[in-house]
Write a protein that holds these residues in place. Structure first.
Motif, PDB file in Angstrom:
ATOM      1  N   HIS A  10       0.833  -1.206   0.000  1.00 11.58           N
ATOM      2  CA  HIS A  10       0.000   0.000   0.000  1.00 11.58           C
ATOM      3  C   HIS A  10       0.872   1.262   0.000  1.00 11.58           C
ATOM      4  O   HIS A  10       2.092   1.174   0.091  1.00 11.58           O
ATOM      5  N   THR A  11       0.254   2.430  -0.065  1.00  9.04           N
ATOM      6  CA  THR A  11       1.008   3.691  -0.074  1.00  9.04           C
ATOM      7  C   THR A  11       1.293   4.150   1.347  1.00  9.04           C
ATOM      8  O   THR A  11       0.468   4.011   2.245  1.00  9.04           O
ATOM      9  N   VAL A  12       2.521   4.677   1.547  1.00 14.46           N
ATOM     10  CA  VAL A  12       2.940   5.255   2.825  1.00 14.46           C
ATOM     11  C   VAL A  12       3.650   6.574   2.535  1.00 14.46           C
ATOM     12  O   VAL A  12       4.132   6.808   1.435  1.00 14.46           O
ATOM     13  N   ASN A  13       3.711   7.435   3.541  1.00 14.33           N
ATOM     14  CA  ASN A  13       4.409   8.714   3.435  1.00 14.33           C
ATOM     15  C   ASN A  13       5.787   8.569   4.057  1.00 14.33           C
ATOM     16  O   ASN A  13       5.923   8.037   5.160  1.00 14.33           O
ATOM     17  N   ILE A  14       6.807   9.065   3.370  1.00 11.32           N
ATOM     18  CA  ILE A  14       8.178   9.029   3.859  1.00 11.32           C
ATOM     19  C   ILE A  14       8.603  10.461   4.171  1.00 11.32           C
ATOM     20  O   ILE A  14       8.428  11.355   3.346  1.00 11.32           O
ATOM     21  N   VAL A  15       9.184  10.680   5.389  1.00 14.42           N
ATOM     22  CA  VAL A  15       9.680  11.993   5.777  1.00 14.42           C
ATOM     23  C   VAL A  15      11.192  11.867   5.943  1.00 14.42           C
ATOM     24  O   VAL A  15      11.676  11.098   6.773  1.00 14.42           O
ATOM     25  N   MET A  16      11.936  12.618   5.126  1.00 22.33           N
ATOM     26  CA  MET A  16      13.396  12.583   5.155  1.00 22.33           C
ATOM     27  C   MET A  16      13.902  13.384   6.364  1.00 22.33           C
ATOM     28  O   MET A  16      13.132  14.069   7.033  1.00 22.33           O
TER      29      MET A  16
END
Length: 76
Positions: A10-16
């Protein structure tokens, strides 16, 4: 593929580390979860070329104390 044995994709949000964000697909967490990175290509020495020595809990100091005289030859 065999049904019922693979994790949900599924889609996830990545925070650098610098705060920039992007969305990608992964098996991490649930749909829409956020993954905050501690190390990424913008902060890792392998990509930046900048080396930092981090002394976590005195590990580096302990190592230096233990091996301070190693390799030094004493004259008789």
């Amino acid at each position: 593929m065999k049904p019922g044995i693979h994790p949900e994709y599924h889609t996830v949000n990545i925070v650098m580390t610098d705060g920039t964000q992007f969305t990608t697909r992964s098996c991490f967490g649930k749909e829409g979860d956020t993954l905050r990175l501690d190390v990424d290509p913008k902060s890792h020495p392998a990509w930046t070329g900048v080396q930092r020595m981090m002394d976590t809990g005195g590990q580096v100091a302990k190592f230096n104390k233990k091996f301070a005289g190693l390799g030094l030859r004493k004259e008789p």
